[in-house]
Design a protein around this motif. Sequence first.
Motif, PDB file in Angstrom:
ATOM      1  N   THR A   1      23.466  64.661  70.817  1.00 46.40           N
ATOM      2  CA  THR A   1      23.133  65.906  71.511  1.00 46.40           C
ATOM      3  C   THR A   1      22.085  65.825  72.465  1.00 46.40           C
ATOM      4  O   THR A   1      21.973  66.028  73.604  1.00 46.40           O
ATOM      5  CB  THR A   1      23.143  66.945  70.439  1.00 46.40           C
ATOM      6  OG1 THR A   1      24.350  67.421  69.786  1.00 46.40           O
ATOM      7  CG2 THR A   1      22.727  68.459  71.357  1.00 46.40           C
ATOM      8  N   LYS A   2      20.758  65.116  71.804  1.00 46.13           N
ATOM      9  CA  LYS A   2      19.574  64.582  72.538  1.00 46.13           C
ATOM     10  C   LYS A   2      19.996  63.776  73.804  1.00 46.13           C
ATOM     11  O   LYS A   2      19.660  64.160  74.906  1.00 46.13           O
ATOM     12  CB  LYS A   2      18.674  64.090  71.670  1.00 46.13           C
ATOM     13  CG  LYS A   2      17.994  65.096  70.913  1.00 46.13           C
ATOM     14  CD  LYS A   2      16.957  64.173  70.051  1.00 46.13           C
ATOM     15  CE  LYS A   2      16.728  64.701  68.800  1.00 46.13           C
ATOM     16  NZ  LYS A   2      15.704  63.966  67.773  1.00 46.13           N
TER      17      LYS A   2
ATOM     18  N   GLY B   1      20.251  64.135  79.040  1.00 45.43           N
ATOM     19  CA  GLY B   1      19.962  63.163  80.027  1.00 45.43           C
ATOM     20  C   GLY B   1      20.871  62.456  80.677  1.00 45.43           C
ATOM     21  O   GLY B   1      20.487  61.368  81.175  1.00 45.43           O
ATOM     22  N   ALA B   2      22.087  62.369  80.211  1.00 43.72           N
ATOM     23  CA  ALA B   2      23.080  61.646  80.521  1.00 43.72           C
ATOM     24  C   ALA B   2      24.216  62.005  81.247  1.00 43.72           C
ATOM     25  O   ALA B   2      24.260  63.436  81.139  1.00 43.72           O
ATOM     26  CB  ALA B   2      23.717  60.932  79.340  1.00 43.72           C
ATOM     27  N   TRP B   3      24.882  61.243  81.720  1.00 42.31           N
ATOM     28  CA  TRP B   3      26.474  61.715  82.176  1.00 42.31           C
ATOM     29  C   TRP B   3      27.303  62.260  81.020  1.00 42.31           C
ATOM     30  O   TRP B   3      27.646  61.419  80.125  1.00 42.31           O
ATOM     31  CB  TRP B   3      26.946  60.895  83.066  1.00 42.31           C
ATOM     32  CG  TRP B   3      26.540  60.470  84.325  1.00 42.31           C
ATOM     33  CD1 TRP B   3      25.498  61.268  85.155  1.00 42.31           C
ATOM     34  CD2 TRP B   3      26.772  59.462  85.210  1.00 42.31           C
ATOM     35  NE1 TRP B   3      25.382  60.695  86.219  1.00 42.31           N
ATOM     36  CE2 TRP B   3      26.057  59.669  86.322  1.00 42.31           C
ATOM     37  CE3 TRP B   3      27.758  58.437  85.126  1.00 42.31           C
ATOM     38  CZ2 TRP B   3      26.104  58.712  87.403  1.00 42.31           C
ATOM     39  CZ3 TRP B   3      27.677  57.517  85.981  1.00 42.31           C
ATOM     40  CH2 TRP B   3      26.817  57.580  87.399  1.00 42.31           C
TER      41      TRP B   3
END
Length: 168
Positions: A38-39, A43-45
């Motif tokens: 989840t974290k 910041g990812a695709w």
Amino acid sequence: HISLNTQPLNVVWYIVDSLRADHLKIYGYEYDSSPELTKLATGAWVFSQAYSQSSTTSLSIPSMLSGEAPLVMHWKPGGYPIAGSDESYLSRTFSARGYLTALVINNWVKVNLPGVQHGFEQILVSPPEVNWHSGDYALSNLIQVSSQAKATGRPFFAVAHVDDVHHP
């Protein structure tokens, strides 16, 4: 659009075998069953429309890495796909652009699915006694790949296949 010709980006493709999207908070599950994912997703695709090419790892992973449907891949007696010299694999594409390429797998995959190993410069394998619980080794091996790439000044493309949720 990201161009590999302007600024090399490090790429990690982390595959969790048998992980169900409908049991992840990022896809609407009410419980946060995987807080670290989840974290990471913030910041990812995150792909919302991804589908498996097959119902089995031995067909899906080579298909993902080659872009070919399992039915059109080359086959070797024994039932696993192999990469022909004319087939395009992501590992070969990244390697041709100067990337360090690495595959992080467990020992069972190393022994039984050689078709997923084509074109990688390095194959890092967890010990046989941790098959089906190799996630910690995979993370350690990814850190090793990252450190080596940094030390040599090369970008890296790493594929990690973990299967800790595969068996209860």
